[in-house]
Design a protein around this motif. Structure first.
Motif, PDB file in Angstrom:
ATOM      1  N   LEU A 187      20.513 -64.703 -34.879  1.00  0.00           N
ATOM      2  CA  LEU A 187      20.850 -66.008 -34.313  1.00  0.00           C
ATOM      3  C   LEU A 187      19.603 -66.875 -34.171  1.00  0.00           C
ATOM      4  CD1 LEU A 187      23.216 -67.669 -33.149  1.00  0.00           C
ATOM      5  CD2 LEU A 187      22.660 -66.714 -30.906  1.00  0.00           C
ATOM      6  N   THR A 188      19.652 -68.094 -34.721  1.00  0.00           N
ATOM      7  CA  THR A 188      18.543 -69.022 -34.552  1.00  0.00           C
ATOM      8  C   THR A 188      19.102 -70.449 -34.572  1.00  0.00           C
ATOM      9  OG1 THR A 188      16.308 -69.587 -35.276  1.00  0.00           O
ATOM     10  CG2 THR A 188      17.917 -69.121 -36.999  1.00  0.00           C
ATOM     11  N   ILE A 189      18.216 -71.438 -34.706  1.00  0.00           N
ATOM     12  CA  ILE A 189      18.651 -72.825 -34.500  1.00  0.00           C
ATOM     13  C   ILE A 189      18.666 -73.635 -35.785  1.00  0.00           C
ATOM     14  CG2 ILE A 189      17.862 -72.795 -32.140  1.00  0.00           C
ATOM     15  CD1 ILE A 189      15.437 -74.433 -33.047  1.00  0.00           C
ATOM     16  N   GLY A 190      18.536 -72.968 -36.910  1.00  0.00           N
ATOM     17  CA  GLY A 190      18.566 -73.687 -38.177  1.00  0.00           C
ATOM     18  C   GLY A 190      18.199 -72.692 -39.243  1.00  0.00           C
ATOM     19  N   GLU A 192      16.745 -73.241 -42.129  1.00  0.00           N
ATOM     20  CA  GLU A 192      15.544 -73.502 -42.912  1.00  0.00           C
ATOM     21  C   GLU A 192      14.453 -72.494 -42.514  1.00  0.00           C
ATOM     22  OE1 GLU A 192      16.930 -75.559 -40.705  1.00  0.00           O
ATOM     23  OE2 GLU A 192      16.780 -77.664 -41.322  1.00  0.00           O
ATOM     24  N   LYS A 195      12.092 -72.128 -38.836  1.00  0.00           N
ATOM     25  CA  LYS A 195      12.772 -72.615 -37.632  1.00  0.00           C
ATOM     26  C   LYS A 195      12.712 -71.554 -36.537  1.00  0.00           C
ATOM     27  CE  LYS A 195      15.243 -76.585 -38.148  1.00  0.00           C
ATOM     28  NZ  LYS A 195      15.665 -77.542 -37.134  1.00  0.00           N
ATOM     29  N   ARG A 200      11.698 -65.268 -33.790  1.00  0.00           N
ATOM     30  CA  ARG A 200      12.659 -65.561 -34.852  1.00  0.00           C
ATOM     31  C   ARG A 200      11.962 -65.697 -36.204  1.00  0.00           C
ATOM     32  NH1 ARG A 200      16.066 -65.135 -30.199  1.00  0.00           N
ATOM     33  NH2 ARG A 200      14.435 -66.355 -29.198  1.00  0.00           N
ATOM     34  N   GLU A 223      23.688 -69.446 -37.059  1.00  0.00           N
ATOM     35  CA  GLU A 223      23.598 -70.412 -35.965  1.00  0.00           C
ATOM     36  C   GLU A 223      24.771 -70.241 -35.009  1.00  0.00           C
ATOM     37  OE1 GLU A 223      22.263 -74.365 -37.063  1.00  0.00           O
ATOM     38  OE2 GLU A 223      22.204 -73.747 -39.149  1.00  0.00           O
ATOM     39  N   GLY A 224      24.752 -71.005 -33.925  1.00  0.00           N
ATOM     40  CA  GLY A 224      25.825 -70.910 -32.940  1.00  0.00           C
ATOM     41  C   GLY A 224      27.201 -71.087 -33.559  1.00  0.00           C
ATOM     42  N   SER A 225      27.301 -71.979 -34.533  1.00  0.00           N
ATOM     43  CA  SER A 225      28.587 -72.229 -35.186  1.00  0.00           C
ATOM     44  C   SER A 225      29.118 -70.976 -35.888  1.00  0.00           C
ATOM     45  CB  SER A 225      28.426 -73.367 -36.197  1.00  0.00           C
ATOM     46  OG  SER A 225      27.247 -73.177 -36.953  1.00  0.00           O
ATOM     47  N   VAL A 228      31.212 -68.629 -33.913  1.00  0.00           N
ATOM     48  CA  VAL A 228      32.595 -69.071 -33.699  1.00  0.00           C
ATOM     49  C   VAL A 228      33.470 -68.767 -34.922  1.00  0.00           C
ATOM     50  CG1 VAL A 228      34.085 -71.068 -33.268  1.00  0.00           C
ATOM     51  CG2 VAL A 228      31.882 -70.841 -32.079  1.00  0.00           C
ATOM     52  N   THR A 242      19.682 -65.918 -24.561  1.00  0.00           N
ATOM     53  CA  THR A 242      20.501 -66.760 -25.438  1.00  0.00           C
ATOM     54  C   THR A 242      21.901 -66.170 -25.599  1.00  0.00           C
ATOM     55  OG1 THR A 242      18.470 -67.291 -26.645  1.00  0.00           O
ATOM     56  CG2 THR A 242      20.543 -67.899 -27.687  1.00  0.00           C
TER      57      THR A 242
ATOM     58  N   PHE B 241      15.846 -73.980 -27.751  1.00  0.00           N
ATOM     59  CA  PHE B 241      16.460 -72.895 -28.527  1.00  0.00           C
ATOM     60  C   PHE B 241      17.842 -72.585 -27.968  1.00  0.00           C
ATOM     61  CE2 PHE B 241      17.435 -68.676 -29.942  1.00  0.00           C
ATOM     62  CZ  PHE B 241      16.932 -68.621 -31.231  1.00  0.00           C
ATOM     63  N   THR B 242      17.887 -72.275 -26.667  1.00  0.00           N
ATOM     64  CA  THR B 242      19.163 -71.941 -26.027  1.00  0.00           C
ATOM     65  C   THR B 242      20.139 -73.118 -26.131  1.00  0.00           C
ATOM     66  OG1 THR B 242      17.911 -70.612 -24.454  1.00  0.00           O
ATOM     67  CG2 THR B 242      20.193 -71.072 -23.894  1.00  0.00           C
ATOM     68  N   ASN B 244      20.303 -75.527 -28.357  1.00  0.00           N
ATOM     69  CA  ASN B 244      20.806 -75.716 -29.718  1.00  0.00           C
ATOM     70  C   ASN B 244      21.888 -74.687 -30.056  1.00  0.00           C
ATOM     71  OD1 ASN B 244      20.674 -75.077 -32.778  1.00  0.00           O
ATOM     72  ND2 ASN B 244      19.701 -77.081 -32.620  1.00  0.00           N
ATOM     73  N   VAL B 245      21.635 -73.430 -29.701  1.00  0.00           N
ATOM     74  CA  VAL B 245      22.613 -72.375 -29.997  1.00  0.00           C
ATOM     75  C   VAL B 245      23.926 -72.649 -29.255  1.00  0.00           C
ATOM     76  CG1 VAL B 245      23.135 -69.937 -29.569  1.00  0.00           C
ATOM     77  CG2 VAL B 245      20.933 -70.581 -30.565  1.00  0.00           C
ATOM     78  N   LEU B 246      23.833 -72.987 -27.968  1.00  0.00           N
ATOM     79  CA  LEU B 246      25.046 -73.232 -27.179  1.00  0.00           C
ATOM     80  C   LEU B 246      25.787 -74.464 -27.700  1.00  0.00           C
ATOM     81  CD1 LEU B 246      26.831 -72.438 -24.771  1.00  0.00           C
ATOM     82  CD2 LEU B 246      25.395 -73.897 -23.332  1.00  0.00           C
ATOM     83  N   LYS B 248      25.803 -75.809 -30.750  1.00  0.00           N
ATOM     84  CA  LYS B 248      26.474 -75.566 -32.031  1.00  0.00           C
ATOM     85  C   LYS B 248      27.676 -74.644 -31.862  1.00  0.00           C
ATOM     86  CE  LYS B 248      22.547 -76.536 -35.059  1.00  0.00           C
ATOM     87  NZ  LYS B 248      21.332 -75.938 -35.663  1.00  0.00           N
ATOM     88  N   GLY B 249      27.558 -73.672 -30.946  1.00  0.00           N
ATOM     89  CA  GLY B 249      28.698 -72.795 -30.685  1.00  0.00           C
ATOM     90  C   GLY B 249      29.867 -73.575 -30.098  1.00  0.00           C
ATOM     91  N   THR B 252      31.493 -76.234 -32.422  1.00  0.00           N
ATOM     92  CA  THR B 252      32.341 -75.617 -33.445  1.00  0.00           C
ATOM     93  C   THR B 252      33.637 -75.103 -32.827  1.00  0.00           C
ATOM     94  OG1 THR B 252      30.350 -75.016 -34.649  1.00  0.00           O
ATOM     95  CG2 THR B 252      32.366 -73.907 -35.310  1.00  0.00           C
TER      96      THR B 252
END
Lengths: 320, 320
Positions: A187-190, A192, A195, A200, A223-225, A228, A242, B241-242, B244-246, B248-249, B252
């Motif tokens: 799990l990370t924020i992008g 690329e 990042k 990470r 990513e977070g998406s 889901v 996180t 970081f946290t 962004n992850v939350l 995007k989760g 979505t």
């Protein structure tokens, strides 16, 4: 079972699961734990509970059950000590010791995560190579379900800890979810290159060459998406801070809006990497949540999940 | 406007908003940015766009618009350089410079967050006391909506940075959402004392004595679940970081399941603490997302949100 335990619980009956329940753990203990224990008993006639905590609370469970069912309840009384905090934490410690001594098959607690992890590591022992046992949660996804770890045990893990968690998560997805070759994402924020933070940036190379059990493979950054949708990974590893924030956010969203999949896993996490079955509910867990956690602990015991995972990881490590 | 810019855009018309759009930013640039620009133009007849990037992409927007609308499009061509990365990032740099030079009122980019933050800090200047400008996102909640920051600018912030972000977030909730006395919470993994990492243990005392603009007040620790319900805080601060992850989760989850509130804010973040209006979309943003981001930038410009927030914070700091 220690001298303080009473009642008859059947050992070794096919299908029987004996769960040590920490009556003192959780924001609304013991009331919601009593409620959860009752619900769990009513739902599963092969369930036996060892109620660990104040006798009055255990008495409430006994009083609410029909006489024929009371034989399925044992009690391990704990009296209030001088320090409230240490008293509360003695619930999970005693529940863990009951498992270590063979008086119960698994532990269920909604108490302080740190106290549970420490009690389990000391009382049951850690599996080889495990520094900090992670809590693994299961989230429903649009594609099915996904293992997220750690969700609260390792707040600031080092690289090797996360790689170990990837191995444990891969074994979990294989044994408990029947996934043939688990896909493990970080799990990370992008997605690329470069990042995220130092952890990470260091992890992808380590995860790419880690031997993951059951044909597990590292599939890269997520990513977070992706937590889901569940389309790119069966297992997602992250730090416990996180993971905890994301888990609580998504679980609450699914509780409000309905889960993204017909299959809705229990809101309970399994402590991996210890030599016993320890299931943790949120501090804010409801009675139905606790009942689901108890049922989940029983299911894991019945399929010998912890032993099978440990064997799978040992085989992978080349230890006979 | 630089020599390379062409076309007529009206300056100072009531309601007019001139948005510099980075055609090169985003995972699917320029195609989805072209789509978003077209959608935004069609939805808002007082919108003028300065399209920053390859002439061919800008030509696609012009070609798809009816002749009468083409006067609302200007172009700032950028030709590919030797290094793809630097070329791509020159899109947002040029868009920011267009705002700095008065050729546009606001920037919209779905490009690399780090490049956008750096370009904006250098090109527009940071507000007094702001070390690292945060990205503030708005999430729908069951109670309405909530400001979450930072969502990707400060990966590993120090205490003072988070306190500054609390001030900026409080001003944002007041000016953009009309919240009278914003409640500001600190995101962590449990509301017991001592939970979380070093940053989370140090911050409560600092936040409790911080002067927050517009009667804002620190309301304590919040968890992932509170970001969904929105019942305890109007503003939630965390590391990038946290956050962004939350973000995007949850975004979505809401896209899949429907938002928890009839009001569904644009999936775009405002960069706070810089002296100009810079709106950022996710790299994976769709055409409709980008159109919503452009409309959001126009709305912020029309209400002079950035200037009003800066004045509010300066007043609070005691600077005349």
């Amino acid at each position: 079972m220690g001298a303080a335990a009473s009642g008859q619980s059947s050992v070794g009956e096919p299908g029987t699961a004996r769960i040590a329940v920490d009556l003192l753990g959780g924001d609304h203990a013991p009331a919601v734990v009593v409620d959860g224990a009752l619900r769990a008993c009513q739902a599963d006639p092969a369930l036996h509970l060892l109620l660990v905590g104040p006798l009055e609370a255990a008495g409430e469970v006994l009083g609410a059950l029909p006489p024929d069912d009371r034989a399925r309840i044992s009690t391990l009384p704990i009296a209030p000590g001088d320090r409230v905090e240490s008293w509360v934490e003695s619930g999970v410690r005693s529940a863990v010791l009951a498992v270590a001594q063979g008086a119960a098959d698994a532990v269920l607690s909604a108490g302080n995560t740190g106290a549970t992890v420490t009690s389990a590591a000391l009382g049951l022992g850690r599996c080889p190579g495990v520094r900090r046992p992670p809590l693994a949660a299961v989230l429903p996804t649009t594609a099915g379900r996904l293992v997220l770890l750690d969700v609260g045990s390792s707040i600031d893990p080092d690289e090797e800890t996360v790689v170990t968690h990837a191995r444990l998560g891969s074994a979990y997805a294989s044994v408990v979810h029947g996934v043939a070759e688990p896909r493990v994402g970080l799990l990370t924020i992008g997605t690329e290159r470069g990042k995220g933070d130092r952890l990470r940036r260091a992890l992808p190379a380590l995860l790419a060459r880690a031997d993951l059990p059951s044909g597990g493979r590292y599939v890269g950054l997520v990513e977070g998406s992706d937590v889901v949708t569940g389309t790119v990974a069966d297992v997602v590893v992250t730090d416990g801070f996180t993971g905890n924030v994301l888990l609580k956010g998504l679980e609450t969203a699914y509780a409000e809006l309905g889960p993204p999949h017909r299959e809705n896993p229990p809101r309970a996490a399994l402590l991996l990497g210890v030599e016993g079955t320890v299931v943790v509910c949120h501090g804010a867990a409801s009675g139905p949540d606790l009942a689901a956690g108890i049922a989940f602990a029983a299911q894991l015991h019945r399929q010998a999940a912890v032993a099978v995972m440990a064997e799978m990881i040992e085989t992978q490590r080349g230890v006979p």
